[in-house]
Design a protein around this motif. Structure first.
Motif, PDB file in Angstrom:
ATOM      1  N   VAL A  72       0.951  -1.126  -0.049  1.00  0.00           N
ATOM      2  CA  VAL A  72       0.043  -0.087   0.050  1.00  0.00           C
ATOM      3  C   VAL A  72       0.745   1.230   0.080  1.00  0.00           C
ATOM      4  CG1 VAL A  72      -1.717   1.199   1.247  1.00  0.00           C
ATOM      5  CG2 VAL A  72      -1.665  -1.114   1.038  1.00  0.00           C
ATOM      6  N   HIS A  74       0.235   5.381   0.035  1.00  0.00           N
ATOM      7  CA  HIS A  74      -0.726   6.567  -0.093  1.00  0.00           C
ATOM      8  C   HIS A  74       0.123   7.773   0.009  1.00  0.00           C
ATOM      9  CE1 HIS A  74      -4.375   4.399   1.492  1.00  0.00           C
ATOM     10  NE2 HIS A  74      -3.931   3.920   0.397  1.00  0.00           N
ATOM     11  N   TRP A 107      -1.369  -0.704  -4.124  1.00  0.00           N
ATOM     12  CA  TRP A 107      -2.656  -0.229  -3.872  1.00  0.00           C
ATOM     13  C   TRP A 107      -2.184   1.311  -3.483  1.00  0.00           C
ATOM     14  CZ3 TRP A 107      -7.273  -2.727  -4.573  1.00  0.00           C
ATOM     15  CH2 TRP A 107      -7.304  -4.054  -4.472  1.00  0.00           C
ATOM     16  N   SER A 112      -7.177   2.224  -3.334  1.00  0.00           N
ATOM     17  CA  SER A 112      -7.589   1.459  -1.728  1.00  0.00           C
ATOM     18  C   SER A 112      -9.120   2.209  -1.747  1.00  0.00           C
ATOM     19  CB  SER A 112      -6.536   2.263  -0.841  1.00  0.00           C
ATOM     20  OG  SER A 112      -5.388   1.721  -1.265  1.00  0.00           O
ATOM     21  N   VAL A 140      -6.925  -0.407   5.232  1.00  0.00           N
ATOM     22  CA  VAL A 140      -7.186  -1.073   4.044  1.00  0.00           C
ATOM     23  C   VAL A 140      -6.338  -2.401   4.038  1.00  0.00           C
ATOM     24  CG1 VAL A 140      -5.092  -0.208   2.815  1.00  0.00           C
ATOM     25  CG2 VAL A 140      -7.276  -0.730   1.617  1.00  0.00           C
TER      26      VAL A 140
END
Length: 341
Positions: A72, A74, A107, A112, A140
């Motif tokens: 992940v 972000h 992701w 997500s 997530v």
């Protein structure tokens, strides 16, 4: 209608007691930080040895976890820029190189949220409402484990070798050997009941605590994971109790008890066979109070000594004030001929 002052005081006292009772019940899990965690302890050499011992047709094992590795990313510092920093990309590449037959999924922030909106719309309001962006990264990963299964890895962790030997356990997390369990690397078969319980607990645990570190860790992070881990094991039958056999004859205990893969960095700890860690990695979500809690963790005895001394001082002061309040002033009795009225 105006509420009498005494009744108002009673209502406020009841509300305060309910709040404190709820908060204390939430924080009781801290006792588990000082003892061995529930679940089955596995060192990385033990996992590697079990894979060698079971090699061959007579030692075939059931693969629970699919060959998927989730990461992940972000980028809340540069929204919309989904290009991995060079150090993270290099760590991820070590897993791609050593596990060429795995599927890899990165992701992003957009993907997500679309995943949560599509598969778990009941959680979207909470997901969007988190105060700190890292809480969305935390949560997530849990839903990915529930929905797809596979292995989740933080981007400051890499791979030293093929991860296939780790796929023969229904669910495992990593244990650093002290304090809370870690959520930096997770693995599971899809639909394991642990993730069902954990994801349903996210909303009740979504408290905005005064300190950022506590909010992140206990509403969605490692403290939260540890609390649900202990709750889940408390509901299971005792080890060795009679239970129906699973599809491969391992029984209820193997199917539903959880495993802890040790990733202890302390000197003399068992070596890491499967994973690596980037020195100085992580910490992208650090807040002003992270160093405070790091210092507490390094000086626990001093912290508790000061804590109990502070509690004693407050209790002593409150008791003195209460005694003075109870003494107050005494009304003089009226005697014949006295001028007191």
């Amino acid at each position: 209608m105006r509420i009498p002052l005494r009744l108002s005081f009673v209502l406020w006292a009841i509300a305060l007691l309910v709040f404190l009772g709820h908060a204390i019940s939430r924080l009781l899990f801290f006792r588990s930080l000082f003892f061995e965690h529930s679940g089955i302890r596995l060192t990385q050499p033990e996992v590697a040895t079990a894979a060698v011992d079971s090699a061959g047709p007579s030692g075939a094992r059931r693969q629970y976890i699919p060959k998927i590795i989730h990461n992940v990313f972000h980028n809340w510092r540069e929204p919309g820029n989904d290009t991995l920093p060079a150090d993270m990309a290099a760590m991820r590449q070590t897993c791609i190189d050593t596990n060429p037959d795995f599927e890899f999924k990165l992701w992003t922030e957009k993907e997500s949220r679309e995943f949560i909106e599509r598969e778990y719309p009941w959680f979207l309001k909470t997901y969007d409402g988190y105060r700190y962006p890292v809480q969305r990264v935390d949560t997530v990963r849990y839903f990915l484990m529930q929905h797809y299964g596979g292995i989740y890895m933080d981007l400051d962790n890499g791979c030293k070798t093929d991860l296939t030997p780790l796929l023969y356990y229904p669910l495992w997390v990593t244990d650093g050997g002290r304090g809370a369990l870690s959520n930096n690397i997770l693995a599971s078969r899809p639909g394991h009941p642990f993730w069902h319980r954990l994801t349903l607990s996210l909303i009740p645990y979504d408290w905005k605590w005064p300190l950022p570190y506590v909010t992140i860790m206990y509403a969605s992070g490692q403290w939260f994971l540890t609390a649900i881990w202990e709750e889940y094991h408390a509901l299971l039958p005792k080890p060795g109790s009679s239970s129906p056999a699973g599809a491969d004859g391992h029984g209820y205990e193997h199917e539903h008890r959880l495993y802890r893969v040790m990733m202890d960095m302390a000197p003399g700890a068992d070596p890491w066979v499967f994973f690596s860690h980037q020195e100085g990695g992580g910490g992208t979500w650090n807040n002003w109070d992270n160093e405070l809690f790091a210092a507490i963790g390094d000086h626990l005895l001093l912290f508790f000594a000061l804590l109990f001394a502070g509690i004693w001082l407050v209790a002593w002061t409150a008791l003195r004030c209460l005694r003075r309040y109870r003494v107050g002033y005494t009304r003089l009795s009226k005697h014949p001929g006295s001028s007191v009225v």
